[in-house]
Structures are given as C-alpha cells and as structure tokens.
Design an enzyme around this catalytic site. Structure first.
Site, mmCIF file in Angstrom:
data_model
loop_
_atom_site.group_PDB
_atom_site.id
_atom_site.type_symbol
_atom_site.label_atom_id
_atom_site.label_comp_id
_atom_site.label_asym_id
_atom_site.label_seq_id
_atom_site.Cartn_x
_atom_site.Cartn_y
_atom_site.Cartn_z
ATOM 1 N N THR A 192 0.823 -1.221 0.000
ATOM 2 C CA THR A 192 0.000 0.000 0.000
ATOM 3 C C THR A 192 0.852 1.264 0.000
ATOM 4 O OG1 THR A 192 -0.278 0.181 2.419
ATOM 5 C CG2 THR A 192 -1.835 -1.232 1.229
ATOM 6 N N LEU A 239 -2.740 4.930 -0.693
ATOM 7 C CA LEU A 239 -4.175 4.640 -0.677
ATOM 8 C C LEU A 239 -4.349 3.170 -0.284
ATOM 9 C CD1 LEU A 239 -6.606 6.362 -1.019
ATOM 10 C CD2 LEU A 239 -6.633 5.840 -3.454
ATOM 11 N N HIS A 240 -4.324 2.929 1.025
ATOM 12 C CA HIS A 240 -4.239 1.572 1.548
ATOM 13 C C HIS A 240 -5.431 0.693 1.159
ATOM 14 C CE1 HIS A 240 -1.033 3.073 4.204
ATOM 15 N NE2 HIS A 240 -1.844 4.059 4.544
ATOM 16 N N ASP A 241 -6.613 1.067 1.631
ATOM 17 C CA ASP A 241 -7.762 0.163 1.580
ATOM 18 C C ASP A 241 -8.238 -0.193 0.176
ATOM 19 O OD1 ASP A 241 -7.640 0.145 4.328
ATOM 20 O OD2 ASP A 241 -9.209 1.632 4.591
ATOM 21 N N CYS A 243 -6.608 -1.043 -2.210
ATOM 22 C CA CYS A 243 -5.812 -2.149 -2.757
ATOM 23 C C CYS A 243 -6.557 -3.478 -2.640
ATOM 24 C CB CYS A 243 -4.466 -2.238 -2.045
ATOM 25 S SG CYS A 243 -3.301 -0.936 -2.503
#
Length: 311
Positions: A192, A239-241, A243
């Site tokens: 991420t 933009l972690h989530d 992914c």
C-alpha cells in the site's frame, strides 16, 4: 457472474474510496457492509458508511454496526489521520436511511447463510468483527471463499516501528483470522505504501468532473496533508484500503507471494506485528497470499476508469 462480497470497514478516507471503487464495479456484488471501530469511534464509522452509501445512492445495501471495542483491549483511533468526523474534507450528505437493528456479526452470518455461493469478506479496518464471526459461527466457515484484509506489514509499521494500525488495534482478532484455515489475502504496507496517489492524480480525478470524482479528490486533498510529513518520505498519499478491491478486480497489477503469517500479541516492542515467514524458516504451511508490489500507474488508471462510472 458477479463475485459476492461483504465489506467490513472503518471509514476513514481510504475506506470511503474503497467503497466508491467497489460500487462502481459490476464484477462485484456488494451484499452487505458492516462497520468496525478503528479510524474513528464506532458511532462515527457507522455514520460514515451510511453517508457514503447515501452519496452513492445505494440505500439498498444492508448495513450494520459492529463491535465497539477490540476483543481484549481498549480502542485506539486515528483521528490525527482522518479528522474529527473520520471523513474530514468534503461536504458529505447526512444519512438518508438507517442501519439494520442487528449486529455486524448477525448481518454477516445471515448474508453467508443466504448466499448461493461462497462469499469473499473484504476487511479494511481492525479484524474484530471478522474474528467474532469466525468464533461464533464455525459452521459458516465453508461459506467464506476468502478474507481479503488491509493490514500488517512484512517490514516497517506505521503506528509503531513494528506494527501497522489495523492489526495493532486488535492483534488478537487478526491472529484468529490468519490462523482460521480460511484463505487470507493480505494487503499490507509493503504494497500500500507503493500505491501512492500523487497531486497530479488527484487533479486527474477532479477533472473527471462528476460529483463522486470531485468528492474523491476532496477526500484525497485532506488525506494528503497528513502524509506530507517528511518522516514518511512519500511523494503522495498511500491509498491503503482500495488495494483490497483493486486486487479482486485486477490481480495482475499486483505481485504476491504465498507465506505463513502470524500476529504478535504479547511483544514488548513488537505487539501487533505481522510476522511473515518469508524464507520458510518455521516449517509452517503458507496461510496467506501476501501482496508485495503493485503497478502504481495501473492502480491509478483503474481508479480513474471506475470514477467515470458515476458520470
């Protein structure tokens, strides 16, 4: 046939954008959304799910609130990242509908029972609700195709030197998920932090010009501020989530490895760390697909393409 999914989330800017991406993708059937406590308090994350679904005109999706605290610990929130509301930045609508009266676990269990095919659970917050589901409904394990989580890291943490925030909030829950025997896909910081959105990408999203792309750009404007701190060394904001959703849609833009993962629940310095047996030193069989790299441009292009859906 669309892939049935349940999304368990704690919105949070990147959770909100994950919802935008999922609901713009006909390949996915979002059967239920549950909220977890994490990025903000449980009342605020539930409200933020309802606000996002009101914005996206999807009051048809069942919503339920989850556990108010981790399994064995007091709640930690990330208001320094996501602001007082959890979604600071844009002007979002007030919820136009109410959540269901039952709990997140009850809604998850009902959704699994009623689904004709196994359901993928996407969890972008702490794993509390998912762990409670697994412990209270062992008879439904076979109805879960996989659990795709945003959490953990092979290397560096973002909340402590060793631990990523979502896992650190409830490490006992995360350990239950990883050792459940159900296939786990892990989108940790190793991937991420490579899925960064740059200032030019935000302007690209804004230029799409529909109400949702504008809101996404405004969410990212706020999210970017926290990540400008020089300690991170970022060009943009990770933009972690999203992914998790992007992997379901375009797994080819990710590089993954199959490894055993455990969660440290007692360490003095390493509490909440995801221990990834990268070199097969434990003799344990792999229990997770671990994302390690992403085609950043392919990721950004996917987001831009799906934002066109809201024109």
């Amino acid at each position: 046939m669309a892939l049935p999914i349940i999304i368990d989330c704690d919105p949070g800017h990147d959770d909100a954008i994950a919802l935008v991406l999922a609901l713009a993708s006909p390949e996915l059937e979002v059967k239920a959304i549950t909220s977890s406590a994490g990025n903000q308090t449980p009342e605020k994350t539930l409200r933020n799910v309802l606000r996002m679904l009101t914005l996206l005109k999807r009051p048809d999706i069942p919503v339920a609130g989850g556990a108010v605290k981790p399994l064995m610990r007091e709640l930690i929130i990330a208001d320094n990242v996501h602001g007082e509301s959890g979604l600071n930045g844009p002007a979002l609508p007030e919820p136009s509908f109410a959540p269901q009266s039952g709990t997140a676990v009850e809604l998850m269990a009902k959704t699994l029972r009623e689904s004709a095919q196994p359901v993928t659970i996407v969890s972008t917050g702490p794993q509390t609700n998912v762990a409670l589901l697994l412990n209270s409904h062992p008879e439904l394990h076979t109805k879960i195709a996989r659990i795709v989580i945003m959490g953990g890291a092979m290397a560096l943490g973002n909340w402590t030197p060793a631990a990523e925030f979502n896992i650190y909030v409830d490490p006992e829950a995360a350990e239950i998920v990883f050792q459940s025997g159900i296939p786990v896909v892990m989108a940790g910081l190793d991937v991420t932090h490579k899925a960064q959105i740059h200032a030019a990408d935000i302007e690209r999203f804004r230029a799409i010009g529909n109400p949702i792309s504008t809101i996404v750009a405004e969410l990212l404007d706020f999210f970017m501020e926290y990540h400008k701190d020089e300690k991170w060394g970022f060009v943009g904001a990770p933009l972690h989530d999203p992914c998790t959703i992007a992997w379901l849609l375009k797994p080819e833009i990710f590089t993954t490895v199959e490894r055993w993962v455990g969660v440290e629940t007692k360490g003095k310095y390493t509490q909440g760390m995801t221990v990834v047996d990268y070199y097969f030193l434990t003799g344990n069989k792999p229990n997770a697909t671990v994302m390690v790299d992403v085609d950043r441009q392919g990721f950004v292009d996917l987001l831009a393409e799906r934002l066109q859906y809201y024109a």
